[in-house]
Design an enzyme around this catalytic site. Structure first.
Site, PDB file in Angstrom:
ATOM      1  N   ARG A  19      -8.473   1.545   9.877  1.00  0.00           N
ATOM      2  CA  ARG A  19      -8.090   0.149  10.041  1.00  0.00           C
ATOM      3  C   ARG A  19      -9.089  -0.606  10.911  1.00  0.00           C
ATOM      4  O   ARG A  19      -8.910  -1.794  11.145  1.00  0.00           O
ATOM      5  CB  ARG A  19      -6.740   0.102  10.708  1.00  0.00           C
ATOM      6  N   LYS A  49       0.833  -1.224   0.000  1.00  0.00           N
ATOM      7  CA  LYS A  49       0.000   0.000   0.000  1.00  0.00           C
ATOM      8  C   LYS A  49       0.858   1.261   0.000  1.00  0.00           C
ATOM      9  O   LYS A  49       0.541   2.223  -0.676  1.00  0.00           O
ATOM     10  CB  LYS A  49      -0.922   0.053   1.234  1.00  0.00           C
ATOM     11  N   ARG A  73      11.874  -8.860   4.187  1.00  0.00           N
ATOM     12  CA  ARG A  73      12.209  -7.439   4.012  1.00  0.00           C
ATOM     13  C   ARG A  73      13.357  -7.056   4.951  1.00  0.00           C
ATOM     14  O   ARG A  73      13.373  -7.429   6.118  1.00  0.00           O
ATOM     15  CB  ARG A  73      10.961  -6.611   4.321  1.00  0.00           C
ATOM     16  N   ARG A 128      12.907  -4.918  10.475  1.00  0.00           N
ATOM     17  CA  ARG A 128      12.023  -4.116  11.323  1.00  0.00           C
ATOM     18  C   ARG A 128      11.419  -5.004  12.402  1.00  0.00           C
ATOM     19  O   ARG A 128      11.055  -6.153  12.118  1.00  0.00           O
ATOM     20  CB  ARG A 128      10.865  -3.570  10.458  1.00  0.00           C
TER      21      ARG A 128
HETATM   22  P1  AMP Z   1       1.714   0.493   8.754  1.00  0.00           P
HETATM   23  O1  AMP Z   1       2.985   1.111   8.316  1.00  0.00           O
HETATM   24  O2  AMP Z   1       0.497   1.149   8.156  1.00  0.00           O
HETATM   25  O3  AMP Z   1       1.700  -1.004   8.606  1.00  0.00           O
HETATM   26  O4  AMP Z   1       1.579   0.787  10.341  1.00  0.00           O
HETATM   27  C1  AMP Z   1       2.570   0.338  11.249  1.00  0.00           C
HETATM   28  C2  AMP Z   1       1.941   0.148  12.626  1.00  0.00           C
HETATM   29  O5  AMP Z   1       1.409   1.402  13.110  1.00  0.00           O
HETATM   30  C3  AMP Z   1       0.746  -0.803  12.674  1.00  0.00           C
HETATM   31  O6  AMP Z   1       1.155  -2.176  12.771  1.00  0.00           O
HETATM   32  C4  AMP Z   1       0.033  -0.312  13.934  1.00  0.00           C
HETATM   33  O7  AMP Z   1       0.710  -0.735  15.096  1.00  0.00           O
HETATM   34  C5  AMP Z   1       0.204   1.194  13.824  1.00  0.00           C
HETATM   35  N1  AMP Z   1      -0.895   1.804  13.056  1.00  0.00           N
HETATM   36  C6  AMP Z   1      -0.792   2.532  11.908  1.00  0.00           C
HETATM   37  N2  AMP Z   1      -1.978   2.962  11.483  1.00  0.00           N
HETATM   38  C7  AMP Z   1      -2.886   2.504  12.367  1.00  0.00           C
HETATM   39  C8  AMP Z   1      -4.309   2.597  12.470  1.00  0.00           C
HETATM   40  N3  AMP Z   1      -5.034   3.254  11.547  1.00  0.00           N
HETATM   41  N4  AMP Z   1      -4.916   1.993  13.525  1.00  0.00           N
HETATM   42  C9  AMP Z   1      -4.203   1.332  14.463  1.00  0.00           C
HETATM   43  N5  AMP Z   1      -2.864   1.188  14.420  1.00  0.00           N
HETATM   44  C10 AMP Z   1      -2.197   1.772  13.387  1.00  0.00           C
END
Ligand code: AMP
Length: 265
Positions: free
Chosen positions: A137, A58, A176, A209
């Site tokens: 989410r 994404k 990754r 990561r």
């Molecule tokens: P991402 O890079 O979008 O995969 O986000 C990394 C991490 O940030 C996720 O695994 C969550 O721990 C947190 N996170 C990001 N966006 C959200 C969201 N909309 N709701 C809850 N947690 C989030």
């Protein structure tokens, strides 16, 4: 609680180098009304949400769509990663808890996420549109976004759902590797560095990561199935869902996305 001012991390990743002319995201990172829209407003604005399991690509697609549709890439994950670079004493207790949840691969509570997004509502009002990546989410977040957009009379054009088999997603995430210095992204089989564990670009050390470790991936996938997958039906019922196969190169997937969006316009 006061606005979260967070600096945008330097973005020099290989993954993202396909989109060199990125729109500045100062309003998003600084939670302030900013004039960043002035540099990129042209034509009809696109307002999109990207859905899909973690690792489906994404972020890469949001960067490409940013470049091709002139709509700003708004990622909540990027906000949390930037916040994690702040000194602990500058973080609120809610933010410190959020950092811990993120490390474990869990979702951050809706209240914390919504506060971050609400403080940045100017980005949702922006005349140039947006591509939301990683938000909403949960159904609670989707409802909050829907209400805000209705109150502000801002129409969402489409919700793109990127589809990829689970086994492929797990392989992408667990392989990754990221450079600790310049943040370039590699994959141990798909895009290996010339020397194992060493960045091709700057010679920095490659690391995995925390949330790409197998134990966190399992937690992230479970959180996705439980909390985020129901959004597919939510947006389908609103007539906004556009399904796109996330296979092929990033450019192929982006072209497929734009074709699907334009066929609805
Ligand atoms: P991402 O890079 O979008 O995969 O986000 C990394 C991490 O940030 C996720 O695994 C969550 O721990 C947190 N996170 C990001 N966006 C959200 C969201 N909309 N709701 C809850 N947690 C989030």
């Amino acid at each position: 609680m006061s606005a979260h001012h967070i600096s945008e991390p330097k973005d020099t990743s290989v993954e993202k180098s396909v989109a060199p002319t990125k729109i500045p995201r100062c309003g998003w990172f600084q939670a302030s009304a900013s004039n960043c829209a002035d540099v990129h407003s042209n034509g009809k604005p696109w307002r999109l949400v990207l859905l899909g399991a973690p690792g489906v690509g994404k972020g890469t697609q949001a960067d490409l769509l940013n470049q091709r549709l002139n709509a700003c890439h708004l990622s909540t994950g990027d906000l949390f990663r930037a916040a994690s670079k702040q000194k602990e004493c500058d973080q609120s207790p809610a933010m410190r808890a959020a950092m811990e949840q993120m490390r474990r691969g869990e979702l951050v509570p809706d209240a914390t996420v919504w506060e971050m997004v609400r403080e940045r509502a100017d980005c949702l009002r922006c005349s140039s549109g947006f591509v939301l990546d990683g938000f909403p989410r949960t159904l609670g977040q989707a409802d909050a976004l829907k209400q805000l957009m209705e109150t502000e009379r801002i129409p969402l054009h489409a919700v793109v759902n990127y589809e990829l088999p689970l086994a492929e997603i797990v392989a992408r995430l667990s392989g990754r590797r990221t450079c600790e210095k310049c943040k370039a992204v590699f994959h141990i089989t798909g895009q290996p560095p010339k020397v194992e564990g060493v960045c091709d670009r700057c010679g920095g050390k490659l690391f995995q990561r925390d949330d790409d470790r197998p134990e966190s991936i399992t937690v992230r996938m479970a959180a996705y199935e439980r909390s985020t997958a129901p959004l597919i039906e939510f947006y389908k019922a609103l007539g906004l869902l556009v399904a796109v196969a996330a296979i092929g190169t990033p450019d192929d997937i982006c072209a497929r996305t734009i074709a699907a969006l334009k066929s609805r316009a």
